[in-house]
Design an enzyme around this catalytic site. Structure first.
Site, short mmCIF file in Angstrom:
data_model
loop_
_atom_site.label_atom_id
_atom_site.label_comp_id
_atom_site.label_asym_id
_atom_site.label_seq_id
_atom_site.Cartn_x
_atom_site.Cartn_y
_atom_site.Cartn_z
N CYS A 2 -28.02 40.15 48.41
CA CYS A 2 -27.52 39.22 49.42
C CYS A 2 -26.80 38.09 48.71
O CYS A 2 -26.73 38.05 47.50
CB CYS A 2 -28.68 38.67 50.25
SG CYS A 2 -29.73 39.93 50.98
N ARG A 27 -21.40 40.97 48.69
CA ARG A 27 -22.79 41.14 48.28
C ARG A 27 -23.70 41.46 49.47
O ARG A 27 -24.86 41.85 49.28
CB ARG A 27 -23.29 39.88 47.58
CG ARG A 27 -22.58 39.59 46.28
CD ARG A 27 -23.18 38.37 45.61
NE ARG A 27 -24.54 38.61 45.17
CZ ARG A 27 -24.88 39.06 43.97
NH1 ARG A 27 -23.94 39.34 43.09
NH2 ARG A 27 -26.13 39.24 43.63
N TRP A 75 -27.93 41.43 53.19
CA TRP A 75 -28.01 42.89 53.10
C TRP A 75 -29.47 43.23 53.36
O TRP A 75 -30.34 42.89 52.58
CB TRP A 75 -27.57 43.36 51.71
CG TRP A 75 -27.42 44.84 51.57
CD1 TRP A 75 -26.31 45.59 51.84
CD2 TRP A 75 -28.40 45.76 51.08
NE1 TRP A 75 -26.53 46.90 51.55
CE2 TRP A 75 -27.81 47.04 51.08
CE3 TRP A 75 -29.72 45.63 50.64
CZ2 TRP A 75 -28.50 48.18 50.67
CZ3 TRP A 75 -30.41 46.76 50.22
CH2 TRP A 75 -29.79 48.02 50.23
N ASN A 101 -32.94 35.67 48.61
CA ASN A 101 -32.61 37.02 48.13
C ASN A 101 -33.85 37.56 47.43
O ASN A 101 -34.52 36.84 46.70
CB ASN A 101 -31.47 36.99 47.12
CG ASN A 101 -30.17 36.53 47.70
OD1 ASN A 101 -30.01 36.45 48.92
ND2 ASN A 101 -29.21 36.21 46.84
N GLY A 102 -34.13 38.85 47.62
CA GLY A 102 -35.28 39.46 46.96
C GLY A 102 -36.26 40.01 47.97
O GLY A 102 -35.96 40.16 49.16
N GLU A 491 -18.78 61.01 39.02
CA GLU A 491 -18.30 59.71 39.46
C GLU A 491 -17.26 59.85 40.58
O GLU A 491 -17.24 59.05 41.52
CB GLU A 491 -17.72 58.95 38.27
CG GLU A 491 -17.07 57.62 38.60
CD GLU A 491 -18.03 56.59 39.19
OE1 GLU A 491 -17.54 55.57 39.70
OE2 GLU A 491 -19.26 56.81 39.14
N LYS A 495 -17.59 58.11 44.27
CA LYS A 495 -16.59 57.21 44.86
C LYS A 495 -16.22 57.66 46.27
O LYS A 495 -16.09 56.84 47.17
CB LYS A 495 -15.33 57.17 43.98
CG LYS A 495 -15.48 56.34 42.74
CD LYS A 495 -15.60 54.86 43.08
CE LYS A 495 -16.44 54.14 42.04
NZ LYS A 495 -17.86 54.38 42.09
N GLU A 498 -19.13 56.90 48.64
CA GLU A 498 -19.37 55.48 48.86
C GLU A 498 -18.44 54.88 49.91
O GLU A 498 -18.88 54.10 50.76
CB GLU A 498 -19.17 54.71 47.54
CG GLU A 498 -20.30 54.83 46.55
CD GLU A 498 -20.01 54.05 45.29
OE1 GLU A 498 -20.90 53.32 44.85
OE2 GLU A 498 -18.90 54.17 44.75
N HIS A 514 -24.87 79.35 40.29
CA HIS A 514 -26.32 79.38 40.38
C HIS A 514 -26.83 78.85 41.72
O HIS A 514 -27.99 78.44 41.82
CB HIS A 514 -26.93 78.58 39.23
CG HIS A 514 -26.66 79.19 37.88
ND1 HIS A 514 -27.25 80.36 37.46
CD2 HIS A 514 -25.82 78.79 36.88
CE1 HIS A 514 -26.82 80.65 36.24
NE2 HIS A 514 -25.94 79.72 35.87
N LYS A 613 -22.88 45.09 46.46
CA LYS A 613 -22.31 45.19 45.13
C LYS A 613 -23.37 45.29 44.05
O LYS A 613 -23.28 46.11 43.15
CB LYS A 613 -21.41 43.98 44.87
CG LYS A 613 -20.73 43.98 43.51
CD LYS A 613 -19.81 45.17 43.36
CE LYS A 613 -19.16 45.21 42.01
NZ LYS A 613 -18.42 46.48 41.80
#
Length: 618
Positions: A2, A27, A75, A101-102, A491, A495, A498, A514, A613
């Protein structure tokens, strides 16, 4: 995760807080709110949704005078996004406001105690419990027990009961010129101005006002007024306070001419690589040099094993690092998810070094891995982007990316910077062992050619945009490769997931037979990374299996490869380089591909749903 911004000074707080919230929205953007002191009252306004759709409209419609205030963009962790769960939260008396935050792990136990004492709660958050706890201690104060401000004393007393992580800012109507901040496991920064001071979780929020900052340490509690600040530590009663200067400027965190931060950061990557290389290439010695590892040559030569711990995009970079260090230095390397490393009893031999990677330098899982390794007596090094971050300060040594602020939630330039640094580190360690001067010189020259090669790739932006439009309606993708570019395939899939919300999976191309190949059909495109490297023939054989099952194929291949044109539906060409550096070059078109698909689908590229983020909670 946050965002927190607090202000005390001579100016109206509301515009400062609102501007700070906009700079922090990457954030957290579930909701936002402000608490502003107005004489003997607290004006609290908070709304679910994005800042400009919620709290900004509120403040513009109903201006809030006052020269001290705190604000938050959320968030969600405890409780769903809604107006009631938005921050700030008030204590029982309504005199104290808190942003946080936390995660308060023992919030339920504390809440039950407070309920029995007659407290009433209006949200389902752990933060409101913390606000009530601070208020309870503030209300119980009698004669001054110390020289501390009464609000600071109440915060200290409350935090001694708390289990969990926090970065908080607190104001109280009875202390009209005071903000109190504290941190444990979640970043908090004091910004030092002229007749004004700030509290924030992210320097981006205040860089337009000041570049003089103090990065608080765990258990630090700060008392901030417009003219001064004081810091104590709950564990020692004294604090190690160091004033730092931010490396970046306000314009570095602006979009400029670009539609999105992500696109800007993709186009900044030639400079990103240059910054990562600057001052670190030693052609005379055919090696790389680093000033911050804090290890002698003898200590570096004594390393028997490297463990790399990271999360998300940094974990994919770590996989490339495994290949690089093992090939160049012949050192065994193990890559761990940071969150798994912390909670299992992984054996670490005497001469094992832990290397952690984190763009923000605040990733909770990665920080926990670093602390675990150091607790067990092992040296812990770090690759980070944010100067002054917790991981940077707590590691035994490390390397800065110097990538500049990365605002887009989906990491791009930090990934490319990390790959560049890991290449240099592989050369550095290799030259102490068995890497020849000739081979090292070849790698270094190839690295120095990368910025211009990325520039040529960026010139394909329009072509990649057209390709993205062709495939934007797909709902499933595979990203496949082998060898060095296998992590780049992982990656690329991340992307796309996301920012476009398309289901995408990255695999080693050899693994498809497989099991996953059962999912291939004409509606499922596959992106093949197939540069002309030592795995080329093997990867082409795997590609033929997909082709035989009528799966559409998008190939990322080396310039001049005529064979790939015959078997792929679409091809993106990258410049020729040495094999270890193909992960850098092949990643750039995948970033652009994901970006343009997300835009075509109408997604919010810089603020993808459910993501923030920096993940500062475990």
């Amino acid at each position: 995760m946050c965002g927190i911004i607090g202000y005390v000074g001579k100016k109206a707080a509301s515009p400062v807080l609102l501007e700070g919230l906009r700079r922090l929205e990457y954030r957290g953007y579930d909701s936002a709110g402000v608490a502003i002191m107005q004489r003997a009252d607290l004006l609290v306004r908070k709304k679910k949704g994005k800042i400009d759709e919620g709290i900004a409209r509120e403040l513009l419609a109903h201006p809030a005078p006052g020269e001290i205030g705190i604000a938050h963009t959320r968030w969600a962790t405890h409780g769903p996004p809604c107006d009631e769960n938005s921050h700030p939260h008030l204590d029982q008396s309504g005199k104290i406001a808190v942003v946080h935050n936390g995660v308060i792990e023992n919030y339920d136990q504390l809440k039950q105690r407070l309920l029995k004492a007659g407290h009433q709660f209006h949200s389902t958050t752990d933060t409101e419990v913390l606000a009530h706890l601070i208020g309870e201690h503030y209300a119980k104060r009698s004669a001054p027990q110390s020289e501390l401000n009464p609000l600071t004393q109440a915060v200290c007393d409350a935090l001694r009961e708390v289990i969990g992580t926090y970065g908080i800012a607190v104001i109280c109507t009875e202390q009209p010129d005071v903000m109190v901040g504290a941190r444990r496991g979640s970043p908090l920064i004091i910004g030092i101005g002229d007749g004004e001071n700030f509290l924030t979780s992210d320097a981006n929020a205040i860089v337009v006002h000041t570049r003089q900052v103090v990065f608080l340490n765990d258990y630090d509690v700060a008392t901030v007024t417009r003219e001064r600040f004081d810091v104590l530590n709950l564990g020692t009663d004294t604090a190690n306070v160091q004033i730092s200067k931010l490396e970046f400027q306000a314009e570095d965190s602006q979009k400029g001419e670009y539609a999105h931060f992500m696109l800007k950061e993709i186009f900044e990557q030639p400079r990103t690589v240059e910054n990562a290389l600057r001052g670190r290439v030693d052609h005379e010695g055919a090696t790389a040099r680093f000033g911050g590892l804090n290890m002698s040559s003898a200590e570096l030569r004594s390393i028997d094993r490297v463990v790399i711990a990271a999360s998300g995009t940094s974990w994919h970079a770590a996989l490339v690092g495994e290949y690089l260090i093992e090939e160049f230095a012949h050192l065994p390397v193990e890559v761990e998810f940071a969150h798994e490393f912390c909670y299992r009893n992984a054996p670490l031999e005497k001469n094992t070094v832990l290397l952690v990677i984190s763009q923000s330098g605040e990733t909770a899982d990665t920080l926990a891995a670093l602390r675990e390794a150091r607790r067990r007596g092992h040296r812990a090094l770090a690759i980070v982007n944010v100067v002054g971050s917790t991981i940077a300060r707590e590691s035994d040594g490390g390397i800065y990316m110097h990538a500049g602020p990365e605002i887009g939630v989906a990491s791009t330039k930090a990934f490319i910077s990390t790959l560049t640094i890991l290449s240099l580190l592989g050369v550095h360690l290799g030259r102490m062992r068995m890497l020849s001067a000739g081979r090292a010189s070849e790698i270094l020259k190839a690295l120095e050619a990368v910025p211009k090669q990325i520039e040529t790739l960026l010139q394909q932006d329009d072509t990649i945009k057209q390709l993205a439009a062709k495939y934007a309606a797909a709902e499933d993708f595979f990203f496949l490769s082998r060898g060095y570019t296998f992590p780049a395939a992982l990656e690329g899939a991340l992307k796309l997931k996301e920012i476009s919300y398309i289901h995408a999976e990255g695999y080693s191309a050899a693994e498809m037979k497989h099991g996953p190949i059962a999912l291939i059909d004409e509606r499922t495109p596959t992106v093949f990374l197939v540069p002309q490297d030592s795995m080329y023939d093997k990867t082409m054989a795997n590609l033929a299996m997909i082709r035989a099952r009528k799966g559409p194929i998008i190939a990322v291949a080396t310039e001049g490869d005529e064979a790939i044109k015959k078997v792929a539906d679409d091809v993106i060409f990258v410049p020729k380089t040495i094999e270890p550096l193909y992960p850098i070059l092949t990643s750039v078109p995948l970033q652009l591909f994901a970006y343009h698909i997300a835009v075509a689908r109408g997604c919010d590229v810089d603020k993808p749903r459910n993501l923030a983020k920096s993940v500062t909670v475990q």
